[in-house]
Design a protein around this motif. Structure first.
Motif, mmCIF file in Angstrom:
data_model
loop_
_atom_site.group_PDB
_atom_site.id
_atom_site.type_symbol
_atom_site.label_atom_id
_atom_site.label_comp_id
_atom_site.label_asym_id
_atom_site.label_seq_id
_atom_site.Cartn_x
_atom_site.Cartn_y
_atom_site.Cartn_z
ATOM 1 N N UNK A 187 0.845 -1.191 0.000
ATOM 2 C CA UNK A 187 0.000 0.000 0.000
ATOM 3 C C UNK A 187 0.880 1.240 0.000
ATOM 4 N N UNK A 188 0.255 2.383 -0.220
ATOM 5 C CA UNK A 188 0.978 3.638 -0.125
ATOM 6 C C UNK A 188 1.571 3.825 1.257
ATOM 7 N N UNK A 189 0.849 3.429 2.275
ATOM 8 C CA UNK A 189 1.350 3.542 3.649
ATOM 9 C C UNK A 189 2.599 2.675 3.836
ATOM 10 N N UNK A 190 2.599 1.473 3.214
ATOM 11 C CA UNK A 190 3.777 0.599 3.278
ATOM 12 C C UNK A 190 4.988 1.288 2.649
ATOM 13 N N UNK A 191 4.788 1.910 1.487
ATOM 14 C CA UNK A 191 5.874 2.601 0.799
ATOM 15 C C UNK A 191 6.438 3.718 1.673
ATOM 16 N N UNK A 228 1.274 12.483 6.784
ATOM 17 C CA UNK A 228 0.748 13.788 7.196
ATOM 18 C C UNK A 228 1.170 14.845 6.175
ATOM 19 N N UNK A 229 0.200 15.580 5.660
ATOM 20 C CA UNK A 229 0.473 16.635 4.701
ATOM 21 C C UNK A 229 0.256 16.236 3.258
ATOM 22 N N UNK A 265 3.243 9.776 -4.725
ATOM 23 C CA UNK A 265 3.481 9.069 -3.471
ATOM 24 C C UNK A 265 4.961 8.707 -3.334
ATOM 25 N N UNK A 266 5.587 8.257 -4.414
ATOM 26 C CA UNK A 266 7.017 7.946 -4.384
ATOM 27 C C UNK A 266 7.836 9.210 -4.127
ATOM 28 N N UNK A 267 7.455 10.324 -4.749
ATOM 29 C CA UNK A 267 8.127 11.602 -4.482
ATOM 30 C C UNK A 267 8.010 11.982 -3.011
ATOM 31 N N UNK A 268 6.809 11.845 -2.476
ATOM 32 C CA UNK A 268 6.562 12.175 -1.074
ATOM 33 C C UNK A 268 7.434 11.314 -0.162
ATOM 34 N N UNK A 269 7.546 10.024 -0.493
ATOM 35 C CA UNK A 269 8.355 9.109 0.310
ATOM 36 C C UNK A 269 9.815 9.551 0.340
ATOM 37 N N UNK A 270 10.328 10.027 -0.783
ATOM 38 C CA UNK A 270 11.713 10.496 -0.847
ATOM 39 C C UNK A 270 11.844 11.870 -0.191
ATOM 40 N N UNK A 320 10.123 13.311 2.074
ATOM 41 C CA UNK A 320 9.886 13.346 3.521
ATOM 42 C C UNK A 320 10.595 12.239 4.276
ATOM 43 N N UNK A 321 11.527 11.562 3.623
ATOM 44 C CA UNK A 321 12.394 10.623 4.329
ATOM 45 C C UNK A 321 13.322 11.439 5.232
#
Length: 189
Positions: free
Chosen positions: A81-85, A94-95, A119-124, A126-127
């Motif tokens: 899921x997106x949450x898993x990523x 959040x955000x 979602x992938x951009x957000x993961x990077x 906000x890492x």
């Protein structure tokens, strides 16, 4: 945070012109130029993935780095899921924009290409990183996604994160970046 002097990078052979580049904490710098000039290769060198053929590259000791590439990993059939990523990179949902926040628990292969990309951009982005490197982040994004991304780049920079963005999207670069380094075509021997 990052300083390059007469840096020439590549893979099996040099692929960039010699470039001088510096990035301070809290700064957003855009890298622009024609296809094939070595923008993505330069990002890869900053991340330690491409070879440095000459010149010097200095990164602040202990620097935490996050890299987004143009490669999109296949997700068909993977029960993520997106949450898993987001959890894999330590990023929080959040955000997230409303058009994605309500889908964060959906499987990635059920999201549109643009939603997966954001979602992938957000993961990077906000890492937990001090330096974020983004390669053509506006690909596959609609206008709302580009606006949201621009706002969050500025937010991360205010938190002290240094950001380097490779992009052909001149309007995005003008809105998002504090300054721009234009790479020019070159002959590589």
């Amino acid at each position: 945070m990052l300083r390059a002097a007469a840096l020439v990078a590549g893979w099996m052979q040099p692929a960039t012109p010699a470039i001088d580049f510096a990035l301070a904490a809290g700064e957003i710098v855009g890298l622009t130029g024609p296809n094939g000039v070595g923008k993505s290769t330069l990002l890869a060198a900053f991340a330690g993935r491409a070879a440095v053929f000459s010149g010097s590259l200095e990164l602040q000791p202990g620097l935490r780095l996050a890299l987004q590439t143009q490669d999109v990993p296949p997700v068909d059939g993977l029960p993520l899921s997106g949450r898993d990523l987001l959890a894999m990179t330590g990023a929080s949902p959040a955000g997230l924009p409303p058009w994605l926040a309500d889908r964060v628990d959906w499987r990635l292969d059920r999201l549109s290409g643009g939603q997966r990309h954001y979602l992938a951009l957000w993961a990077v982005l906000h890492a937990p990183a001090d330096l974020v490197l983004l390669d053509e982040p506006t690909n596959n994004l609609d206008a709302a996604g580009v606006r949201h991304l621009t706002a969050h780049l500025h937010e991360r920079a205010r938190e002290g994160c240094g950001i380097v963005v490779v992009s052909h999207d001149s309007a995005f670069v003008a809105a998002a970046c504090d300054r721009v380094v234009a790479m020019e075509a070159h002959d590589v021997d």
